[in-house]
Each structure stands twice: as C-alpha cells, then as structure tokens.
Write an enzyme that holds these catalytic residues in place. Structure first.
Site, short mmCIF file in Angstrom:
data_model
loop_
_atom_site.label_atom_id
_atom_site.label_comp_id
_atom_site.label_asym_id
_atom_site.label_seq_id
_atom_site.Cartn_x
_atom_site.Cartn_y
_atom_site.Cartn_z
N HIS A 240 0.82 8.61 1.40
CA HIS A 240 0.25 7.79 2.46
C HIS A 240 0.97 8.14 3.76
CE1 HIS A 240 -1.95 4.39 4.00
NE2 HIS A 240 -0.84 3.90 4.52
N ASP B 59 0.86 7.05 7.49
CA ASP B 59 0.31 6.20 8.54
C ASP B 59 0.12 7.05 9.80
OD1 ASP B 59 -0.01 3.73 7.22
OD2 ASP B 59 2.16 3.52 7.19
N ASP C 123 -4.35 0.88 2.07
CA ASP C 123 -3.39 0.06 2.82
C ASP C 123 -4.01 -0.54 4.08
OD1 ASP C 123 -0.98 -1.00 3.68
OD2 ASP C 123 -0.42 0.79 4.78
N HIS D 107 -4.92 1.55 10.92
CA HIS D 107 -4.51 0.24 10.40
C HIS D 107 -3.10 -0.21 10.74
CE1 HIS D 107 -3.39 2.74 6.74
NE2 HIS D 107 -2.29 2.02 6.90
ZN ZN Z 1 -0.46 2.33 5.92
#
Ligand code: ZN
Length: 1081
Positions: free
Chosen positions: A269, A271, A381, A586
C-alpha cells in the site's frame, strides 16, 4: 549428539521460550541459529568504497543529473539530512576470492529509504533501512561469484525519510530536521541451508504457538522444533541437514479436503501522499515495485498486485525502463495492475461525476498500457464507501470489490466477510473483506489461521483473500514472506494457501458460493469522522473544481458542436480531471496529510482554477465571439445571463458595472437594488431557461403569477435585540447572536423553529479525539460544548431584492466570526455568508438548528442520489453515525413539510432528533500543525419547503446554491436591435416529464469527436420516464456505460427510444439510476 527424553508437554511454555531464544536476536546470538546464518561479511576498503554527492535543498534530481556531479569520499557512520534531502552514493565493490562459488549480497543500511541504480541509469531495487519489520537492505550481486570477479560499480540514491515520512508518525507534525546515519555498506554471503532452516523454524514455531493445545498438531510442531534445537550444533554445520530433515517430515502432513483455501496476493500500500509529499510517492512506487520485480525473478510463483493508476503514470513518465519491465511482468501474470480508479480515492466527498472520472481515467490507462481493464475495484484503505459505488463499479466494467478498512470500526463489528454489496439502485458487486484484517500481512501461520477464525461467511464459501507485504509507505513483500508461504502451501493445521490473481478468488467464489448474504446501502466507516471537516479549504476547492470543470465541459461541447474547428480541449480537460482526482486521494481530501501535501495541493488547485477559467472563457468566446465585449455603457439595453443547470430558474444577479447606472435609473425600482455596502446593483433574472441564456433588461418584470411583487425587508423587532427579515414567503426573526428564533412560513401557516429552541446557533466543542488527531471526531466530544453568545448584529441591505443582517461574534480570545444573513424577495431560503478568522486548538465549530419537525430519518445527499440515516440513537449502529457525510444538502422532513440545510463546501453533518448540525471548522494539530488556521469563507443556507423531501425541489435548490447564474461578458445590444436570438436563447438540452431526473454532465465523447456524452440520474428514489431533447447535432442516441461503451447493441428494450425528427430521446429510469447517453451527430 545424544539427548534425554524431553518431557516437553509437562513444561510447554519453557520449551516455547527455548525455541524463541534459538531463532531470535538476543543474548544467545553467538551460540544460537543466528550465529551461523552469515558465512562471511566484509566492510570497508578495499571491498566496499563509498563516495557521495548531496543534492541541493530538497531537490530530487534525476539519475542523469546526479551521475554527472562531483562526488567526495564518504564513510560508514556519517549522517545525512535534514529531512527530505537527497544524497547520491557511488558505490564500488570488489568481491574477493573468499566468496568464490557463493551467492554474494551487498547490504546497505542508510536508516532511510534508498534506491539502487545501475551505472546505466536503470532503477534496480529499493532499500529500507532502520530496524523495523520493513527492513530490507540487501541486493543480490551474484548467485555464484567467480574467483576472478571484476570491480563493480552502482549508485544508491538515499532519500532522507523513512517509510512513514519524517518523525513520530501521525501523533505529531513531521520533524523537518532529522539526520539519517549510514549504518553499514557490506559484502555478505549467507549459509543458505542455515537460512532455510531458519525459515522452517519460523513456520513451525508460530504453529506451535498459535494452534490450540487441543489439537495434536500444536504438540507435533513443538516437538519438531524442539528436536531441531537438539540436533543442531552451531559449531558443526553438518547438523543442518538432519535438522532440516526433521522439518521436512513435519511439513509432509497435509490438510484435508475441506480445508479453507487462502488466496495470497503480494501488495504494498503506497499512500499517494500522506506523511510525505507527492514527489516522494513517485520515488516510493519506483523503489517498492522494482524490488518486487527482483523477487519475481527468484520466486516464479510470486504474484504482486499494484493499484492507483496515477502511480503507474508517474512511473511511465519518470522511470520508463522500469515501466517497461512492469509491462513485461504483467504479461506473464506476475505483476497485476488492479483497482480500476485513478487513485485509491476517498469515497465520501468526491461528487458522483468525480467518482465516474476516477474510473474512466483509471480503466482507460489500464486498457491502453496493459491491454485490459480491472474487474476488481480495489480499495483496502478508505474511510467509508458510498451507496452508489456498486452501480458505478458495474458501469465501469468491474464487478468485484475489495476492502478491509471496516475492520477498524470503533463500535460495531461489521458482520460480513464475503457478501453481495447492494447499492442504492439495487446494483450489486461481489465484495470481500480480507478476514486477516490487514493489507500488510507478514505471511505467518497465525495470520492464516485468523483468515479462518475471523471469516464470517464460512457457511457459504470456504476461501478468503490475504494481502501480504509491508505498506502504507510502500516497501512490499520481503523474501522471508515468500519463503514462509512456500512452506505453508498445504500444511496440516493451517488453511491451504496459494498465490493467485484476486480475480481467480472472486471467480471461484462466484461459481461455488451458495446463498451469499447481502448488505444494502452504504458501508459506513465507524471512525475518522473528522475527515469530513479537516483541511476545509481543500474541500471547498474540490467542490469548486468539480463545478467549474462541469461548466467547461458543457460550454466546450456546445462550442464544438457549433464549429468543429473550435478544438475541444480534450487533453487539457483530461489533465485537469487527473489533478482533481489526484487530490481526492484518501489522505489528501480527508485532511489527514502533513502540511507539505497541502502546500502542493494548493498549487494544484490554483492551476486547475486558472486553466479552467481560461477554457471557460475560450468556450464562451467561441459561442458568443461575434458579439462585442461588455465594456461601454450601451443605451437602453440589457445584459446576458447563462444558466448551466438543467432547469429554468429565477435568481437575483449583480448587474455588470457598465450597466449599473442604466439599471439604477431606468429599471422598475422594485426590481433593482443598489447595495449600501459596495454600490453593486442587483436585479432579477427571471425564468432563465435550463442550459440556456437570456437577456436581462431594465424592463424585466418579475412574474409571480397573479401575486403582487412583495419586496424583501428587514427591520428591528419591537422585542429588543431581535430583527426581522421578511418577504412574501417567510418571516424570520434573528436575535443579537444571529440565532433564528422564529421562521414562519406564510403560505403553509407554520412555524419551523421548535418552541424555546433556535437555529443558527454556533456551538464550540472540545475536539480531543482518542488517538488520530486530524482524523477523528469522537462521540464523547458531543458531550462538551458551549453556545457562542457574544454576538452583535446590525442591519445590512434593506431590500427590495435582498435584505440582510450583519453579525459579528467572537469565538474565543483569538478567533472571530462575521456573517451576512440574507433573505431575497423571491425565495423561502435564508443564506449565511460566513467569514471566520480561526486560531483554535482542538476545537470544532458547528452551526446547529433545532426545528419543529419530527422524523426518524434524515436525508443526506450522496453521489447521484440521497441516503437516509436515523435521527435516533436506538442501537450502537445508530449511535455510531453521530457524524455523517453529506454533499450539498441534508434534509429533515415530515409529512407535509421539511427543511434542507444547504452548503457550498461542507461535508460533516449530524441530525439528532430534531436538531441538525453542520460542522464548520476543526483545529487538529497532527499531522499538520497548521491545519485550518487562518481565514475561511463559506456559505450555507436554510431552505424550508412544503411537502416532504420527495415532494420538494431540494436537489435543484442545492445545485442552484452552488452554481450561480453567470453574467456573460458580452454586449447583446446588436442582437436586441436586430431582433435576433441570443446564442443559447433556446436551451441546448431540455428535459420534460420527470422532475426527479437531473442532467449533470455534458462532455465530448472520449476518442470520438463526432459524439457527445450526456449523464443524468434519478435523484429522489423513484421511477421516471424522461424526454430529453437536444438542440446540438444528433442523428442517434445510445445508452453507454461510464467507459462510454455501448451497453447493448439493441436499445429497443423499452428503456430508450429515439425520435429523430424532434431529436428527443425517451429514457426510463429506475430509482437512483445513472444513465449515460452517447449522441452521435
Ligand atoms: Zn492508505
């Protein structure tokens, strides 16, 4: 070696400790297994020499630039910084004869993130220094060194941040002054059989610890591990093979036929911005993904999925050779592009059209660069999932959905693992939430067992997805994870596990699962409710970006249809939509990123507004180009206004300056107002057609049916301290604190404010969340607040078109609020134009309204529709929704009457019984210490209406509140003189027969300049049969999905019929259905 019987079942915990001590770093490291994992490690000259060049400031130079610089000698133990700086090392290694015949690794620990580059400028792999579980610092130089190795050279790009940015993670703002120490730069060869035994024992030991003692398998594992310790002798490596043989015998026992099947997929993941800026994410993706390509070569069974198309595009631009290697690995099925959207976006705040663009941009990129779209919507997420997503996912060519975030719920455990998620319109997607409750699993037996233990739908399906690999800041799977996975493939005591494309999992479930349960409506996330409010400017600009791009696309389509030489700005619009979508990541729009990210997004929004303004002007020039600009004062004439909503409307507008004197003197004085405050002249633009334009002349008359025009007025009430705003529709009493103490509807003969209560009460709450500062408003915050009462109010405008009051109020010693409260002559709506100077610490400001309306449900706008949520707190599920997300409005209605609270940029709402609140501002201090400090300007409004929500026009009113009529900068006097029609005097689109259908988007079709797209939706939750007439060129109309592909070859299924003579299409809508039409000229 000989030994006595163990009696281990009598002292299991002591034996467990013994085994832990045998495989871990501790005070027995010189005699345990760890003591012999390494064969030889060499540091320093002549084996490894380091030179360094430090990039200036926070530059992140390219390899080509960095390689040309002058390097100086560097040494182990040197530190580099401060935070966010970059340092390039040129590394020279000489592999000595000692390593001949063995695998040789280069290990460099910079305490930070780093990237290894070949001397030719190819990114090879990422490194993660430091001591965390994400540590990954070795680079395989050769699998078998020759006795005559040549000198090797390569580069290491050291980034002064770790996987989680700089500083103490999310509880504090980032630390700008961190220095990272180069701890080591070594040549190393492992004793590979010892390393293999180490992985064996990791698996066996965890099984011994995690499997219930009621199972014989637990004891078998403990006995096997203990036997290995007894056999192994660190001074005699010939004992490794017998020890491994014990492990092999243990691994021979396989699971039964009914065993649970885990589908494992590597991922990391990343971000797209969070505790680091976008610029660092570009490097993170390159570091993490290149590492995975290395692992794929060594582990042919290894599969890795990566989402977020934006990161793919960055990689293509900045690391073209790496992107090509990824494309190659995608062809072999090892590298799996997944997810369907441009970024893993927030799903609370983006508009319906924004979500459509997330998919359109994402799927088009996948199709173009990887040959196929993604059928899995991948969003591990994000802080809640809106109820229109199933329909949008389906319309984007996908049918499966993955997340796990609801496992973070703070009050209620979400009851399903594998289920049909049914959206607002009845569309459904097969949904799975990984029962291991993480997207960063470590490949341990315990986690695999959790995949079964926490699975809530085993009665219907016996498989689950399992996402392994370090993440959030990237990193990804490590070699030891893949080694453990190999050993656990089919092992008695554990579920079976295989690496597979997630699609394989979903297809298997789809074809075998029986009676999967359904979940209807939104997947509300019971955490991070502060993200509807934090970083409020970002939310304002997102809203404004969505609306300005809507206008630009509509006007450009019209201009293009008038003259194809106009040149529809498709590339520029795509670029701008990508930027809007990027900021919807997000952690960006929710407000949970560090300050640096918001400085970047400020610039991005500035670019969007400047570029979109130019495009809008260009389109208007093309439509109205023949007309002179509105500069001089034309005599006896008017000005033109444009309505970009799809229905006819009447509004108060500001007369453009050159015409102010004409209007002020010539117009019917009841329809003109010279504002006291700034001299702006207001007039009425009446009955402006939807998607059309109209000329407003001084002689315009306001049609109120047979009723007389009644001016709006304001006056001080006889009751001291109160003021009255009144028009034909309502009479509103406001006290000295700006509170509405009475809101009387003349036509309905009813009072809206509850007895003894008020509206527009400013409430200041203590806002100290449990843990996550910028993320969370906690339920207990509602217990502690005070209502502001230091107001001072004066009369502002006095009609006839607009009457207003001016409120001043101190919020605290350091923050103030001013507000213009205004009522026009033409509506029941009361507007609140608000300015706040905000310098608080962990406070939340809300505006509260207590109405005399009773309803168990309140209605909130969501993407392309509405969602109803309880106003009571019966159950823990109801309580959890104490703060909810809504778009342009929230509505509280009972039979016969209701009221909507409209806004131009706010998202945090609540309704408790008959009290509605709107969260205006928060003041968190981490991860951005400056979050929301300073000046804010925003608007909200109260809109009472006869009838319940379904009978109202709240959806339309909320659009109007956000999309004002536009005064066109043209002089229409020549048209008036010649009696010719104003361009768009006839609306370009008109809808009839369905007041519940909204036409939202008009754009040129992708890849087809002879077609245009019209997107509509049913907004209230009922069936509809709408007639849409276009006045742009059209010879056919077809229903398409949001990727603009034909839904079926034959539209004659009753849903669509095309009347070519009148260029009218009849469309049948189901409740909350999104319909996209493609018109071809
Ligand atoms: Zn995230």
């Amino acid at each position: 070696m000989e030994h006595h019987p163990s009696y281990l079942q009598k002292h299991a915990s002591i034996t467990r400790s013994r085994i832990n001590n045998f495989i871990n770093d501790n005070q027995w490291r010189d005699v345990n297994l760890k003591s012999v994992i390494e064969y030889l490690r060499l540091s320093g000259e002549p084996h490894v020499s380091l030179e360094v060049w430090s990039a200036p400031g926070q530059d992140r130079p390219t390899f080509e630039h960095a390689a040309k610089q002058k390097y100086r000698p560097a040494r182990i133990g040197e530190s580099f910084g401060p935070s966010w700086t970059t340092h390039w090392f040129r590394v020279t290694v000489n592999i000595p004869k000692d390593f001949a015949g063995r695998g040789v690794r280069f290990e460099m620990d910079t305490s930070s993130e780093a990237m290894i580059w070949s001397v030719d400028g190819d990114p090879i792999m990422g490194l993660t220094g430091g001591g965390g579980r994400e540590r990954h610092i070795d680079y395989l130089l050769t699998e078998k060194a020759s006795p005559h190795e040549k000198q090797r050279q390569f580069y290491v790009e050291m980034a002064c941040n770790d996987l989680f940015g700089n500083g103490d993670y999310h509880q504090h703002p980032q630390d700008r002054n961190i220095y990272y120490r180069v701890n080591s730069a070594d040549l190393l060869s492992h004793n590979e059989p010892v390393l293999a035994l180490y992985y064996d024992l990791q698996v066996i030991n965890d099984m011994a610890n995690r499997i219930s003692e009621e199972s014989p398998r637990s004891w078998q594992a403990l006995a096997a591990a203990n036997a290995i310790v007894n056999v192994f002798e660190h001074t005699d490596l010939s004992t490794v093979e017998p020890a491994r043989e014990i492990a092999r015998q243990f691994f021979k026992a396989q699971g039964g036929d009914s065993n649970h099947q885990v589908y494992a997929i590597g991922n990391c993941h990343i971000d797209t911005a969070w505790l680091w800026p976008f610029a660092e994410t570009k490097r993170k993706a390159a570091r993490s993904w290149s590492t995975q390509l290395q692992l794929m070569d060594v582990y042919p069974e290894y599969k890795f999925a990566a989402s977020q198309v934006q990161q793919f595009e960055w990689l293509r631009e900045n690391y073209p050779s790496l992107f090509t290697r990824i494309q190659d690995k995608a062809k072999t099925g090892q590298f799996i592009p997944i997810g369907a959207t441009w970024v893993e976006c927030d799903c609370n705040m983006p508009s319906g059209e924004s979500l459509v663009r997330q998919f359109l941009l994402g799927q088009r990129f996948f199709k173009e660069h990887f040959g196929e779209i993604s059928d899995v919507f991948w969003l591990p997420d994000t802080f809640g999932y809106a109820s229109q997503l199933p329909q949008i996912v389906r319309l984007a060519g996908a049918k499966y959905f993955f997340t796990q975030k609801l496992s973070w719920n703070s009050m209620n455990r979400f009851p399903n693992t594998t289920f049909r998620w049914v959206g607002l319109d009845g569309s459904h997607v097969l949904t799975h939430m990984a029962p291991a409750n993480t997207y960063a699993a470590q490949c341990t037996p315990g986690e695999l067992m959790d995949s079964v233990k926490r699975h809530k739908d085993l009665a219907y399906t016996n498989e689950s997805l399992y996402l392994f690999g370090n993440g959030d800041g990237g990193g990804g799977p490590l070699r030891d994870m893949l080694e453990r996975l190999r050993r656990m493939e089919n092992l008695d005591g554990l579920p079976k596990v295989k690496q597979a494309h997630p699609r394989e999992f979903y297809e298997h479930v789809e074809s075998t699962a029986k009676d999967l349960v359904a979940w209807k409506g939104e997947l509300y996330f019971e955490l991070h409710r502060g993200t509807y409010t934090s970083q409020s400017n970002n939310k304002l600009w997102n809203r404004q970006s969505e609306f300005i791009l809507r206008d630009v696309e509509l006007l450009s389509t019209i201009a293009h249809s008038k003259d194809t030489k106009f040149g529809y700005p498709a590339d520029e619009l795509t670029r701008l939509w990508k930027l809007v979508c990027l900021n919807q990541f997000h952690d960006v729009i929710p407000g949970s990123s560090i300050n640096m990210v918001y400085r970047d997004s400020d610039k991005i929004y500035k670019d969007i507004f400047a570029s979109a303004d130019k495009l809008r002007q260009r389109a208007l020039d093309a439509i109205y180009g023949e007309l002179p600009p509105l500069t001089a004062t034309p005599e006896g004439t008017g000005f033109a206004v444009l309505n970009t909503t799809s229905w006819m409307r009447t509004s108060i507008v500001a007369v453009p300056a050159p015409l102010s004197p004409v209007f002020a003197t010539q117009a019917d004085s009841s329809l003109v107002q010279v504002c006291k405050e700034d001299g702006v002249v207001l007039t009425v633009a009446a009955n402006v057609p939807g998607f059309g334009a109209q000329i407003v002349k001084p002689s315009t008359h306001l049609h109120n049916g047979n009723a007389q025009f009644v001016p709006a007025r304001v006056y001080a009430s006889e009751t001291s301290g109160s003021f009255v705003l009144e028009n034909r529709h309502v009479r509103v009493v406001i006290d000295n604190n700006g509170r509405i103490t009475s809101y009387y509807d003349h036509a309905e003969k009813r009072e809206l404010v509850a007895a003894g209560a008020a509206g527009n009460v400013f409430e200041l709450y203590d806002d100290v969340p449990d843990y996550w500062d910028a993320w969370d408003i906690e339920v207990y915050s509602l217990e502690k607040y005070h209502a502001l009462d230091s107001g001072d109010i004066t009369i502002g405008e006095e009609g006839p078109l607009v009457a207003s009051l001016q409120l001043r109020m101190s919020i605290s010693e350091c923050s103030t609020l001013t507000q213009k409260i205004s009522l026009s002559a033409i509506s029941t709506r009361l507007d609140f134009d608000t300015n706040v100077d905000w310098h608080e610490n962990r406070k939340c400001l809300k505006a509260a309204f207590t109405w005399d309306i009773r309803s168990d449900l309140a209605t909130y706008e969501t993407q392309f529709g509405v969602v109803q949520r309880p106003t009571h707190r019966n159950t823990s599920w109801d309580i959890a929704k104490f703060e909810v997300c809504a778009h342009k409005f929230a509505d509280l209605s009972e039979f016969g009457y209701g009221v909507a609270l409209l806004n131009d940029c706010k998202y945090g709402h609540a309704t408790l019984e008959n009290k509605m609140t709107l969260s205006l501002l928060r003041a968190p201090k981490a991860p951005d210490e400056h979050c929301d400090m300073g000046h804010h300007q925003f608007r909200y409004a109260v809109y009472p209406h006869a009838g319940s929500f379904n009978e109202s026009n709240v959806v339309q009113e909320a659009y109007q509140f956000n999309v004002p009529l536009q005064v066109l900068p043209i002089n229409p006097s020549s048209l008036l003189a010649e009696g010719r029609e104003l361009p768009l005097g006839q609306p370009c689109f008109s809808i009839s027969g369905a007041r519940n259908v909204v036409l939202d988007t008009v754009k040129l079709a992708e890849d087809d300049k002879t077609s245009y797209i019209v997107r509509m939706y049913e907004a209230y939750g009922g069936h509809a049969r709408a007639l849409l007439t276009t006045r742009l060129p059209a010879s056919s109309a077809h229903k398409v999905n949001i990727l603009e592909e034909r839904m079926c070859e034959d539209d004659s299924n009753g849903e669509l019929s095309w009347l070519s003579r009148s260029k009218t299409v009849e469309v049948v809508f189901k409740p909350f259905e999104i319909v996209t039409l493609k018109f071809t000229s």
